[in-house]
Design a protein around this motif. Structure first.
Motif, PDB file in Angstrom:
ATOM      1  N   MET A   9       0.830  -1.195   0.000  1.00 10.68           N
ATOM      2  CA  MET A   9       0.000   0.000   0.000  1.00 10.68           C
ATOM      3  C   MET A   9       0.868   1.249   0.000  1.00 10.68           C
ATOM      4  O   MET A   9       1.738   1.406   0.853  1.00 10.68           O
ATOM      5  CB  MET A   9      -0.906   0.016   1.238  1.00 10.68           C
ATOM      6  N   SER A  10       0.661   2.091  -0.995  1.00 14.36           N
ATOM      7  CA  SER A  10       1.247   3.437  -0.983  1.00 14.36           C
ATOM      8  C   SER A  10       0.102   4.395  -1.278  1.00 14.36           C
ATOM      9  O   SER A  10      -0.497   4.338  -2.348  1.00 14.36           O
ATOM     10  CB  SER A  10       2.372   3.569  -2.008  1.00 14.36           C
ATOM     11  N   GLY A  11      -0.220   5.217  -0.315  1.00 12.44           N
ATOM     12  CA  GLY A  11      -1.417   6.035  -0.402  1.00 12.44           C
ATOM     13  C   GLY A  11      -1.152   7.463  -0.816  1.00 12.44           C
ATOM     14  O   GLY A  11      -0.025   7.853  -1.156  1.00 12.44           O
ATOM     15  N   THR A  12      -2.199   8.276  -0.757  1.00 12.17           N
ATOM     16  CA  THR A  12      -2.122   9.657  -1.208  1.00 12.17           C
ATOM     17  C   THR A  12      -1.227  10.522  -0.335  1.00 12.17           C
ATOM     18  O   THR A  12      -0.856  11.626  -0.728  1.00 12.17           O
ATOM     19  CB  THR A  12      -3.521  10.292  -1.276  1.00 12.17           C
ATOM     20  N   SER A  13      -0.871  10.038   0.852  1.00  9.92           N
ATOM     21  CA  SER A  13       0.055  10.800   1.695  1.00  9.92           C
ATOM     22  C   SER A  13       1.449  10.819   1.103  1.00  9.92           C
ATOM     23  O   SER A  13       2.253  11.704   1.429  1.00  9.92           O
ATOM     24  CB  SER A  13       0.110  10.207   3.107  1.00  9.92           C
ATOM     25  N   LEU A  14       1.769   9.833   0.247  1.00  7.13           N
ATOM     26  CA  LEU A  14       3.090   9.710  -0.370  1.00  7.13           C
ATOM     27  C   LEU A  14       4.197   9.599   0.664  1.00  7.13           C
ATOM     28  O   LEU A  14       5.330  10.020   0.423  1.00  7.13           O
ATOM     29  CB  LEU A  14       3.364  10.889  -1.324  1.00  7.13           C
ATOM     30  N   ASP A  15       3.884   9.022   1.823  1.00  3.94           N
ATOM     31  CA  ASP A  15       4.911   8.850   2.851  1.00  3.94           C
ATOM     32  C   ASP A  15       5.732   7.587   2.634  1.00  3.94           C
ATOM     33  O   ASP A  15       6.653   7.309   3.396  1.00  3.94           O
ATOM     34  CB  ASP A  15       4.273   8.821   4.251  1.00  3.94           C
ATOM     35  N   GLY A  16       5.420   6.812   1.594  1.00  3.86           N
ATOM     36  CA  GLY A  16       6.183   5.615   1.295  1.00  3.86           C
ATOM     37  C   GLY A  16       5.278   4.418   1.119  1.00  3.86           C
ATOM     38  O   GLY A  16       4.072   4.555   0.874  1.00  3.86           O
ATOM     39  N   ARG A  90       1.520 -17.149  -2.724  1.00  2.00           N
ATOM     40  CA  ARG A  90       0.470 -17.412  -3.727  1.00  2.00           C
ATOM     41  C   ARG A  90       0.341 -16.231  -4.694  1.00  2.00           C
ATOM     42  O   ARG A  90       0.253 -16.407  -5.908  1.00  2.00           O
ATOM     43  CB  ARG A  90      -0.839 -17.684  -2.996  1.00  2.00           C
ATOM     44  N   ALA A  91       0.272 -15.026  -4.170  1.00  2.00           N
ATOM     45  CA  ALA A  91       0.125 -13.830  -5.001  1.00  2.00           C
ATOM     46  C   ALA A  91       0.340 -12.600  -4.135  1.00  2.00           C
ATOM     47  O   ALA A  91       0.311 -12.676  -2.905  1.00  2.00           O
ATOM     48  CB  ALA A  91      -1.257 -13.780  -5.653  1.00  2.00           C
ATOM     49  N   LEU A  92       0.564 -11.490  -4.786  1.00  2.00           N
ATOM     50  CA  LEU A  92       0.625 -10.219  -4.061  1.00  2.00           C
ATOM     51  C   LEU A  92      -0.377  -9.257  -4.675  1.00  2.00           C
ATOM     52  O   LEU A  92      -0.634  -9.274  -5.877  1.00  2.00           O
ATOM     53  CB  LEU A  92       2.041  -9.644  -4.066  1.00  2.00           C
ATOM     54  N   GLY A  93      -0.957  -8.426  -3.827  1.00  2.11           N
ATOM     55  CA  GLY A  93      -1.917  -7.423  -4.254  1.00  2.11           C
ATOM     56  C   GLY A  93      -1.343  -6.030  -4.074  1.00  2.11           C
ATOM     57  O   GLY A  93      -0.824  -5.706  -3.007  1.00  2.11           O
ATOM     58  N   ALA A  94      -1.403  -5.239  -5.138  1.00  5.50           N
ATOM     59  CA  ALA A  94      -0.844  -3.883  -5.088  1.00  5.50           C
ATOM     60  C   ALA A  94      -1.616  -3.010  -6.064  1.00  5.50           C
ATOM     61  O   ALA A  94      -1.718  -3.347  -7.242  1.00  5.50           O
ATOM     62  CB  ALA A  94       0.635  -3.901  -5.449  1.00  5.50           C
ATOM     63  N   HIS A  95      -2.148  -1.907  -5.590  1.00  4.43           N
ATOM     64  CA  HIS A  95      -2.937  -1.059  -6.488  1.00  4.43           C
ATOM     65  C   HIS A  95      -2.119   0.066  -7.095  1.00  4.43           C
ATOM     66  O   HIS A  95      -2.587   0.765  -7.985  1.00  4.43           O
ATOM     67  CB  HIS A  95      -4.177  -0.517  -5.780  1.00  4.43           C
ATOM     68  N   GLY A  96      -0.869   0.230  -6.659  1.00  7.92           N
ATOM     69  CA  GLY A  96      -0.039   1.276  -7.236  1.00  7.92           C
ATOM     70  C   GLY A  96      -0.273   2.627  -6.585  1.00  7.92           C
ATOM     71  O   GLY A  96      -0.964   2.743  -5.573  1.00  7.92           O
ATOM     72  N   GLN A  97       0.304   3.651  -7.192  1.00 11.44           N
ATOM     73  CA  GLN A  97       0.227   4.994  -6.639  1.00 11.44           C
ATOM     74  C   GLN A  97      -0.790   5.829  -7.397  1.00 11.44           C
ATOM     75  O   GLN A  97      -0.621   6.116  -8.583  1.00 11.44           O
ATOM     76  CB  GLN A  97       1.602   5.669  -6.702  1.00 11.44           C
ATOM     77  N   THR A  98      -1.860   6.219  -6.724  1.00 10.65           N
ATOM     78  CA  THR A  98      -2.893   7.024  -7.368  1.00 10.65           C
ATOM     79  C   THR A  98      -2.376   8.428  -7.645  1.00 10.65           C
ATOM     80  O   THR A  98      -1.865   9.102  -6.753  1.00 10.65           O
ATOM     81  CB  THR A  98      -4.150   7.110  -6.487  1.00 10.65           C
ATOM     82  N   ILE A  99      -2.522   8.856  -8.909  1.00 12.38           N
ATOM     83  CA  ILE A  99      -2.164  10.240  -9.242  1.00 12.38           C
ATOM     84  C   ILE A  99      -3.359  11.034  -9.761  1.00 12.38           C
ATOM     85  O   ILE A  99      -3.318  12.271  -9.758  1.00 12.38           O
ATOM     86  CB  ILE A  99      -0.999  10.317 -10.253  1.00 12.38           C
TER      87      ILE A  99
END
Length: 369
Positions: A9-16, A90-99
């Protein structure tokens, strides 16, 4: 088959980036957690891409590669910490960085844009990647956000008792878990994004640790009233938002009009009060029977903000999610591990009662290992 999943998870805070390795069987057990800030140059580019600029297609493509590399480094740290191999996951879930996040706009569908090269991440990690987790919900007429309320229900719901779960990242979003089994959720408004921006501008720091600077100021009533007059706050759910609306330009316009000579610490106190008041108002309006507000995300570490939430909600127990078994900084990443499991199982990941989509949908696109 393996019951080990990774969520990032990397959210809109952009803290990492936060990453968890979790065992998902009858419940959820986090085996490892790691956090790493974005490289300064990548963070600056991701922040810049939230607003229109030159050569965006080229820059977005390279930033998506950069996000994949940042994620891969964190996955390596997780696996080293836990002693597991990529082949065991098994798998990893990642939605990426919303811009950008503009659901329902322009052509009736709109779009949401998250930067992540899922194919590159699969190559770098050696693990199957489930990404692009929001666009199918949008295609079905939904907001594409928030996606975590279904996970919050699975983890935190209590039979016969209304509970709310609040994530305070760059944007704050709330899940309303009714005791009768129904679930609603939506974005309240700014979480940390404006406070972080103001701290960076005036203190040269990425955030106001524990809200200590805000505590030295006083909320400005006229400015707060003008902020709360933003039409978004009056919209009925389902609703979602981001930096497309709540950004430095939005803040500067209001400051110029309502508080041009305000002391910096008073502006920070007002921004903190905006976050707390918008959350408290939404809970009173949409979840008035909630007995607990369980808080996760970076805002849960802001003591001043937590105090204001408790003061504005005197009949509600305001607690970090740590008190219910999952540390505040692990919840959102764990949710994306859970969503990856849902995809692998062929189960829907969205809740139409939350996003407004036409029905349950399988969320994500697969990049095999």
């Amino acid at each position: 088959m393996s019951d080990l999943f990774i969520g990032l998870m990397s959210g809109t805070s952009l803290d990492g980036v936060d990453a968890v390795l979790a065992r998902l069987d009858a419940g959820i057990s986090v085996l490892a957690h790691s956090h790493h800030p974005f490289d300064a140059a990548l963070r600056a580019e991701l922040l810049a891409l939230n607003t229109p600029g030159d050569n965006e297609a080229h820059r977005c493509a390279l930033a998506a590669n950069g996000v994949a590399r940042a994620y891969a480094q964190l996955i390596d740290a997780l696996l080293s910490q836990s002693g597991h191999q990529p082949s065991e996951i098994r798998a990893l879930g990642a939605h990426g960085q919303t811009i950008r996040h503009r659901p329902g706009e322009f052509d009736g569908c709109g779009y949401t844009l998250q930067l992540l090269n899922g194919a590159l991440l699969a190559e770098l990690s050696g693990i199957a990647v489930i990404s692009d987790l929001r666009s199918r919900d949008l295609a079905a007429g939904g907001q594409g956000a928030p996606l975590v309320p279904a996970f919050h229900r699975a983890l935190f719901a209590q039979d016969g008792r209304d509970v709310a779960v609040l994530n305070i990242g760059g944007i704050s979003n709330i899940s309303l878990l009714a005791g009768d089994g129904s679930t609603r959720g939506f974005d309240c408004g700014p979480g940390n994004c404006l406070m972080d921006h103001w701290a960076d501008r005036h203190l040269g720091r990425p955030y106001d640790a524990d809200g200590a600077w805000a505590a030295t100021g006083r909320a400005l009533p006229e400015l707060l009233q003008a902020m709360r007059a933003e039409p978004y706050f009056q919209l009925a759910p389902p609703r979602s938002t981001g930096r497309d609306l709540f950004n430095p330009d939005w803040l500067d316009r209001l400051l110029m009009r309502h508080a041009p000579q305000a002391a910096a610490q008073d502006v920070q106190a007002t921004l903190l009060e905006l976050t707390a008041a918008s959350i408290a108002g939404d809970l009173r309006r949409h979840g008035p029977a909630s007995s607990e507000l369980l808080v996760c995300g970076g805002g849960a570490l802001n003591g001043q903000l937590m105090q204001r939430l408790q003061a504005l909600l005197p009949s509600v127990a305001v607690l970090r999610t740590d008190a219910r078994g999952l540390p505040a900084m692990q919840v959102e990443a764990a949710a994306f591990a859970w969503l990856a499991q849902r995809f692998v199982q062929g189960l829907p990941g969205n809740l139409p009662s939350v996003t407004g989509a036409a029905g349950p949908r399988l969320l994500g696109a697969l990049h095999p290992a």
